[in-house]
Design a protein around this motif. Sequence first.
Motif, PDB file in Angstrom:
ATOM      1  N   ASP A 124      32.852  89.211  27.253  1.00  0.00           N
ATOM      2  CA  ASP A 124      31.425  89.635  27.209  1.00  0.00           C
ATOM      3  C   ASP A 124      31.296  91.193  27.613  1.00  0.00           C
ATOM      4  N   PRO A 125      30.171  91.448  27.004  1.00  0.00           N
ATOM      5  CA  PRO A 125      30.013  93.096  27.519  1.00  0.00           C
ATOM      6  C   PRO A 125      30.147  93.466  28.676  1.00  0.00           C
ATOM      7  N   VAL A 126      30.416  94.549  29.260  1.00  0.00           N
ATOM      8  CA  VAL A 126      30.156  94.937  30.653  1.00  0.00           C
ATOM      9  C   VAL A 126      29.759  96.173  30.811  1.00  0.00           C
ATOM     10  N   GLU A 127      28.782  96.061  31.713  1.00  0.00           N
ATOM     11  CA  GLU A 127      28.063  97.664  31.768  1.00  0.00           C
ATOM     12  C   GLU A 127      28.476  98.306  33.083  1.00  0.00           C
ATOM     13  N   TRP A 128      28.477  99.402  32.927  1.00  0.00           N
ATOM     14  CA  TRP A 128      29.036 100.209  34.179  1.00  0.00           C
ATOM     15  C   TRP A 128      27.960 101.549  34.245  1.00  0.00           C
ATOM     16  N   THR A 129      26.834 101.392  35.154  1.00  0.00           N
ATOM     17  CA  THR A 129      25.963 102.508  35.274  1.00  0.00           C
ATOM     18  C   THR A 129      25.926 102.761  36.913  1.00  0.00           C
ATOM     19  N   GLY A 130      26.281 104.078  37.000  1.00  0.00           N
ATOM     20  CA  GLY A 130      26.663 104.572  38.436  1.00  0.00           C
ATOM     21  C   GLY A 130      27.689 105.642  38.423  1.00  0.00           C
ATOM     22  N   ARG A 131      28.208 105.698  39.692  1.00  0.00           N
ATOM     23  CA  ARG A 131      29.157 106.713  39.991  1.00  0.00           C
ATOM     24  C   ARG A 131      30.580 106.002  40.149  1.00  0.00           C
ATOM     25  N   VAL A 132      31.493 106.215  39.433  1.00  0.00           N
ATOM     26  CA  VAL A 132      32.802 105.623  39.419  1.00  0.00           C
ATOM     27  C   VAL A 132      33.747 106.377  40.331  1.00  0.00           C
TER      28      VAL A 132
ATOM     29  N   ILE B 187      35.686 108.954  28.232  1.00  0.00           N
ATOM     30  CA  ILE B 187      34.241 108.978  28.968  1.00  0.00           C
ATOM     31  C   ILE B 187      34.123 109.865  30.016  1.00  0.00           C
ATOM     32  N   VAL B 188      35.031 109.720  31.180  1.00  0.00           N
ATOM     33  CA  VAL B 188      34.985 110.681  32.305  1.00  0.00           C
ATOM     34  C   VAL B 188      36.084 110.752  32.672  1.00  0.00           C
ATOM     35  N   ASP B 189      36.582 112.021  33.447  1.00  0.00           N
ATOM     36  CA  ASP B 189      37.962 112.114  34.235  1.00  0.00           C
ATOM     37  C   ASP B 189      37.325 113.168  35.252  1.00  0.00           C
ATOM     38  N   TYR B 190      38.570 113.118  36.413  1.00  0.00           N
ATOM     39  CA  TYR B 190      38.238 114.049  37.477  1.00  0.00           C
ATOM     40  C   TYR B 190      39.703 113.996  38.108  1.00  0.00           C
ATOM     41  N   PRO B 191      40.139 115.308  38.661  1.00  0.00           N
ATOM     42  CA  PRO B 191      41.295 115.682  39.328  1.00  0.00           C
ATOM     43  C   PRO B 191      40.950 115.682  40.847  1.00  0.00           C
TER      44      PRO B 191
ATOM     45  N   TRP C  14      29.995 110.265  36.867  1.00  0.00           N
ATOM     46  CA  TRP C  14      28.744 109.336  36.843  1.00  0.00           C
ATOM     47  C   TRP C  14      29.039 108.692  35.302  1.00  0.00           C
ATOM     48  N   ILE C  15      28.462 107.681  35.084  1.00  0.00           N
ATOM     49  CA  ILE C  15      28.634 107.044  33.843  1.00  0.00           C
ATOM     50  C   ILE C  15      27.502 105.905  33.744  1.00  0.00           C
ATOM     51  N   SER C  16      27.133 105.676  32.276  1.00  0.00           N
ATOM     52  CA  SER C  16      26.469 104.773  31.998  1.00  0.00           C
ATOM     53  C   SER C  16      26.937 104.125  30.616  1.00  0.00           C
ATOM     54  N   GLN C  17      27.605 103.290  30.527  1.00  0.00           N
ATOM     55  CA  GLN C  17      28.460 102.639  29.347  1.00  0.00           C
ATOM     56  C   GLN C  17      28.325 101.304  29.596  1.00  0.00           C
ATOM     57  N   ILE C  18      28.115 100.735  28.044  1.00  0.00           N
ATOM     58  CA  ILE C  18      28.330  99.339  28.116  1.00  0.00           C
ATOM     59  C   ILE C  18      29.475  98.958  27.157  1.00  0.00           C
ATOM     60  N   PHE C  19      30.612  98.515  27.969  1.00  0.00           N
ATOM     61  CA  PHE C  19      31.942  98.179  26.993  1.00  0.00           C
ATOM     62  C   PHE C  19      31.601  97.079  26.351  1.00  0.00           C
ATOM     63  N   ASN C  20      31.822  96.994  25.214  1.00  0.00           N
ATOM     64  CA  ASN C  20      31.358  95.866  24.217  1.00  0.00           C
ATOM     65  C   ASN C  20      32.498  94.569  24.084  1.00  0.00           C
ATOM     66  N   LYS C  21      31.813  93.487  23.961  1.00  0.00           N
ATOM     67  CA  LYS C  21      33.051  92.258  23.776  1.00  0.00           C
ATOM     68  C   LYS C  21      34.236  92.411  22.788  1.00  0.00           C
ATOM     69  N   GLY C  22      35.115  92.419  23.307  1.00  0.00           N
ATOM     70  CA  GLY C  22      36.478  92.745  22.577  1.00  0.00           C
ATOM     71  C   GLY C  22      37.062  94.023  22.686  1.00  0.00           C
TER      72      GLY C  22
END
Length: 305
Positions: A173-181, A212-216, A245-253
Amino acid sequence: QGLVASFQGRQHRGGKNSRNQQQLIIGPWLHGGSNKSNRIGEMVYPENAAFDVPTHMVRWFDHHLKGKDNGANRDANVRYYVMGAVGEPGAPGNVWRTADNFPPKATATPMYLQEDAGLSAARPTSRASSTSYVSDPHHPMEIPGRSFPGARDARDFEKQSEVRTFTTEPLPDPVEWTGRVHAELHVSSTATDTDFIVRISDVYPDGRSILIVDYPLRARYREGFDREVLMTPGKVHKVAFPVGWISQIFNKGHRIRVTVASTGSPLYEPNPQNGKPLTIEFPDDAQAATNTIYHEVLFESHIIA
């Protein structure tokens, strides 16, 4: 990360003319890129991804500097773009949302690094599980360019010999991440200092790993940038830091991928790994090291989204 911190500080802890007077606009754009276009990196978002920031800024300053009653002060405090899959009709996301504050309230969810390069919400069950790789400042892994290569396929970096990936199974199912990783790694090294680069990608069904995002983080600063604490070779240390920070919906599949490495040059200058004070000139006695990430019962390396 600085933009959100600036908003939070001025909006809630600023002077009387600053508090509750700020606006935050977060789009899918790259740093320094055009936000008048829906083409970002290798991705073509819906046309609503474009936002005319200069015109909005003029309207904002007209109100606050010239006193024009143009409604700028009645706009939502926060507008942020929830990214979704592109090229997939009906995919959730790719919409603007408004909020009074940022980040919006959400439940933090850990995702654990697993043996066999897996990533899942299940906690590790193994009592002895780890992943190792070499970090050699004389022969670093390559991240071309001088700017964050987001919204592009990251597989060229991921397939390099001293880079490790941890990937979920295809999402049911789709999964949403909105916030700080955040990343919380349990690691050891044969050196007294090394770097850890953490990246988050959306893996499409065709195999593309869209960054989408990276950091060292330089390990000597794992307890704060106001002090330097070297590692003890062979000892397991916790290295925890915000990835972004991220706001992403990873789609089904799709699959979610966490990539970990210790070099990525020339974007990130290699750590000499000799434990000595850092200098502008790269030292002759820079040394290679073997770094190990633990994903086991006692040392649960994970990210929190």
